[in-house]
Design a protein around this motif. Structure first.
Motif, mmCIF file in Angstrom:
data_model
loop_
_atom_site.group_PDB
_atom_site.id
_atom_site.type_symbol
_atom_site.label_atom_id
_atom_site.label_comp_id
_atom_site.label_asym_id
_atom_site.label_seq_id
_atom_site.Cartn_x
_atom_site.Cartn_y
_atom_site.Cartn_z
ATOM 1 N N ASN A 66 0.826 -1.205 0.000
ATOM 2 C CA ASN A 66 0.000 0.000 0.000
ATOM 3 C C ASN A 66 0.861 1.255 0.000
ATOM 4 O O ASN A 66 2.026 1.227 0.393
ATOM 5 C CB ASN A 66 -0.924 0.019 1.227
ATOM 6 C CG ASN A 66 -0.128 0.151 2.514
ATOM 7 O OD1 ASN A 66 0.620 -0.744 2.884
ATOM 8 N ND2 ASN A 66 -0.284 1.262 3.208
ATOM 9 N N PHE A 67 0.258 2.326 -0.468
ATOM 10 C CA PHE A 67 0.896 3.638 -0.466
ATOM 11 C C PHE A 67 0.037 4.577 0.367
ATOM 12 O O PHE A 67 -1.187 4.584 0.235
ATOM 13 C CB PHE A 67 1.039 4.183 -1.887
ATOM 14 C CG PHE A 67 2.037 3.440 -2.720
ATOM 15 C CD1 PHE A 67 3.357 3.848 -2.777
ATOM 16 C CD2 PHE A 67 1.656 2.320 -3.441
ATOM 17 C CE1 PHE A 67 4.279 3.159 -3.540
ATOM 18 C CE2 PHE A 67 2.572 1.625 -4.208
ATOM 19 C CZ PHE A 67 3.887 2.044 -4.257
ATOM 20 N N SER A 68 0.684 5.354 1.198
ATOM 21 C CA SER A 68 -0.037 6.273 2.080
ATOM 22 C C SER A 68 -0.235 7.618 1.397
ATOM 23 O O SER A 68 0.608 8.073 0.624
ATOM 24 C CB SER A 68 0.736 6.482 3.386
ATOM 25 O OG SER A 68 0.899 5.264 4.078
ATOM 26 N N LEU A 69 -1.360 8.241 1.704
ATOM 27 C CA LEU A 69 -1.548 9.648 1.382
ATOM 28 C C LEU A 69 -0.847 10.479 2.456
ATOM 29 O O LEU A 69 -0.664 10.017 3.586
ATOM 30 C CB LEU A 69 -3.032 9.995 1.343
ATOM 31 C CG LEU A 69 -3.871 9.317 0.254
ATOM 32 C CD1 LEU A 69 -5.349 9.459 0.577
ATOM 33 C CD2 LEU A 69 -3.563 9.906 -1.106
ATOM 34 N N GLU A 72 -2.583 10.672 5.676
ATOM 35 C CA GLU A 72 -2.649 9.459 6.488
ATOM 36 C C GLU A 72 -1.412 9.261 7.351
ATOM 37 O O GLU A 72 -1.355 8.326 8.144
ATOM 38 C CB GLU A 72 -2.840 8.242 5.573
ATOM 39 C CG GLU A 72 -4.165 8.248 4.826
ATOM 40 C CD GLU A 72 -4.261 7.159 3.779
ATOM 41 O OE1 GLU A 72 -5.392 6.789 3.418
ATOM 42 O OE2 GLU A 72 -3.207 6.678 3.310
ATOM 43 N N ILE A 73 -0.424 10.125 7.207
ATOM 44 C CA ILE A 73 0.771 10.023 8.043
ATOM 45 C C ILE A 73 0.410 10.446 9.464
ATOM 46 O O ILE A 73 -0.035 11.565 9.690
ATOM 47 C CB ILE A 73 1.900 10.917 7.501
ATOM 48 C CG1 ILE A 73 2.296 10.478 6.089
ATOM 49 C CG2 ILE A 73 3.107 10.881 8.427
ATOM 50 C CD1 ILE A 73 3.299 11.402 5.430
ATOM 51 N N ASN A 74 0.586 9.556 10.408
ATOM 52 C CA ASN A 74 0.209 9.890 11.786
ATOM 53 C C ASN A 74 1.306 9.615 12.803
ATOM 54 O O ASN A 74 1.109 9.793 13.999
ATOM 55 C CB ASN A 74 -1.063 9.136 12.196
ATOM 56 C CG ASN A 74 -0.950 7.641 11.958
ATOM 57 O OD1 ASN A 74 0.152 7.093 11.905
ATOM 58 N ND2 ASN A 74 -2.088 6.981 11.804
ATOM 59 N N VAL A 79 7.317 5.246 5.292
ATOM 60 C CA VAL A 79 6.080 5.188 4.520
ATOM 61 C C VAL A 79 6.421 5.065 3.040
ATOM 62 O O VAL A 79 7.526 5.389 2.605
ATOM 63 C CB VAL A 79 5.194 6.437 4.736
ATOM 64 C CG1 VAL A 79 4.702 6.523 6.158
ATOM 65 C CG2 VAL A 79 5.942 7.697 4.335
ATOM 66 N N ASN A 80 5.449 4.592 2.275
ATOM 67 C CA ASN A 80 5.524 4.594 0.816
ATOM 68 C C ASN A 80 4.563 5.669 0.314
ATOM 69 O O ASN A 80 3.414 5.725 0.751
ATOM 70 C CB ASN A 80 5.126 3.235 0.248
ATOM 71 C CG ASN A 80 5.973 2.109 0.808
ATOM 72 O OD1 ASN A 80 7.176 2.242 0.948
ATOM 73 N ND2 ASN A 80 5.332 0.998 1.142
ATOM 74 N N LEU A 81 5.036 6.512 -0.581
ATOM 75 C CA LEU A 81 4.239 7.638 -1.053
ATOM 76 C C LEU A 81 4.161 7.644 -2.573
ATOM 77 O O LEU A 81 5.051 7.132 -3.254
ATOM 78 C CB LEU A 81 4.847 8.965 -0.582
ATOM 79 C CG LEU A 81 4.993 9.174 0.930
ATOM 80 C CD1 LEU A 81 5.818 10.428 1.198
ATOM 81 C CD2 LEU A 81 3.628 9.281 1.595
ATOM 82 N N CYS A 176 9.603 9.573 7.503
ATOM 83 C CA CYS A 176 8.880 10.783 7.887
ATOM 84 C C CYS A 176 9.311 11.219 9.282
ATOM 85 O O CYS A 176 9.365 10.406 10.207
ATOM 86 C CB CYS A 176 7.372 10.541 7.852
ATOM 87 S SG CYS A 176 6.699 10.511 6.193
ATOM 88 N N ARG A 206 -5.450 10.137 -6.431
ATOM 89 C CA ARG A 206 -5.050 11.337 -5.699
ATOM 90 C C ARG A 206 -5.633 12.598 -6.320
ATOM 91 O O ARG A 206 -5.989 13.538 -5.608
ATOM 92 C CB ARG A 206 -3.517 11.400 -5.639
ATOM 93 C CG ARG A 206 -2.963 10.496 -4.540
ATOM 94 C CD ARG A 206 -1.603 9.923 -4.855
ATOM 95 N NE ARG A 206 -1.172 9.058 -3.754
ATOM 96 C CZ ARG A 206 -1.626 7.817 -3.563
ATOM 97 N NH1 ARG A 206 -2.511 7.292 -4.404
ATOM 98 N NH2 ARG A 206 -1.196 7.091 -2.536
#
Length: 219
Positions: A66-69, A72-74, A79-81, A176, A206
């Motif tokens: 999966n790729f994060s928006l 969605e970074i918390n 992460v993958n973007l 991140c 997106r």
């Protein structure tokens, strides 16, 4: 070729090895953009390069589940973007930095600081300098977070060959971090980058999310 801890590596021996670097995109140009002086092209190289380009265009070898928006970074971590590169420049400490964007806003960060400290040590508006040219800033989108991505690697000449402004890329294992309440990303030696066509479903998603956020900003 060697295998180390399950990964395959190509070993370069300076006594007899040679190399040529080609554009990975599916194009008709078969001229390498960098070669070792003693490299000699062979007749069937073009056929091999063409096959590799077609394989790369449809390959999911390095894809993650999966790729994060950005929204969605918390938490701090990897992460993958999928982001669009808006600008590339050098920082005051001589590191390369890219401004990336996917149309969404990163979550706000709680800042634990006494109000009286602001007089002597105010919070920065940005942890790295912005592009000096106002013309560059005017090209940035007005919706969505512009995330600064610091390149902490030694192979920048090769990355700059791939990175293109106003193009979308898949970014794998980006670290991140938070500095004084501001999110930023770090591209390390463990990170990977892959260009993708403009019709990729991840890009279309997106762009669709950005349009929805503009229509319903408080949802």
């Amino acid at each position: 070729m060697r295998i180390y801890e399950g990964d395959v590596y190509a070993i370069f021996n300076k006594r007899f090895s040679s190399f040529a670097l080609y554009d990975g995109k599916d194009v008709e140009n078969f001229q390498p953009y960098q070669v070792l002086l003693r490299y000699e092209a062979r007749k069937h190289d073009a056929m091999i390069i063409a096959g590799l380009r077609k394989w790369l265009a449809s390959s999911h070898v390095i894809d993650e589940p999966n790729f994060s928006l950005l929204k969605e970074i918390n938490e701090v971590g990897l992460v993958n973007l999928v982001c669009k590169v808006l600008h590339i420049c050098k920082t005051t400490d001589d590191k390369w930095m890219a401004f990336i964007w996917d149309g969404t806003d990163v979550p706000p960060i709680s800042i634990y600081k006494k109000p009286e400290d602001e007089e002597h040590n105010p919070l920065p508006l940005h942890f790295k300098p912005l592009p000096s040219s106002g013309d560059v800033l005017h090209t940035f989108p007005t919706v969505g977070t512009i995330l600064r991505l610091i390149f902490d690697v030694e192979c920048m000449p090769y990355i700059l060959q791939l990175l293109k402004v106003r193009q979308w890329f898949k970014l794998f294992c980006v670290e991140c971090k938070v500095h004084e309440g501001l999110w930023y990303g770090v591209f390390t030696s463990y990170s990977k980058i892959q260009d993708i066509p403009n019709v990729d479903i991840l890009i279309l998603e997106r762009q669709w999310i950005k349009q929805i956020d503009c229509l319903f900003p408080f949802d």
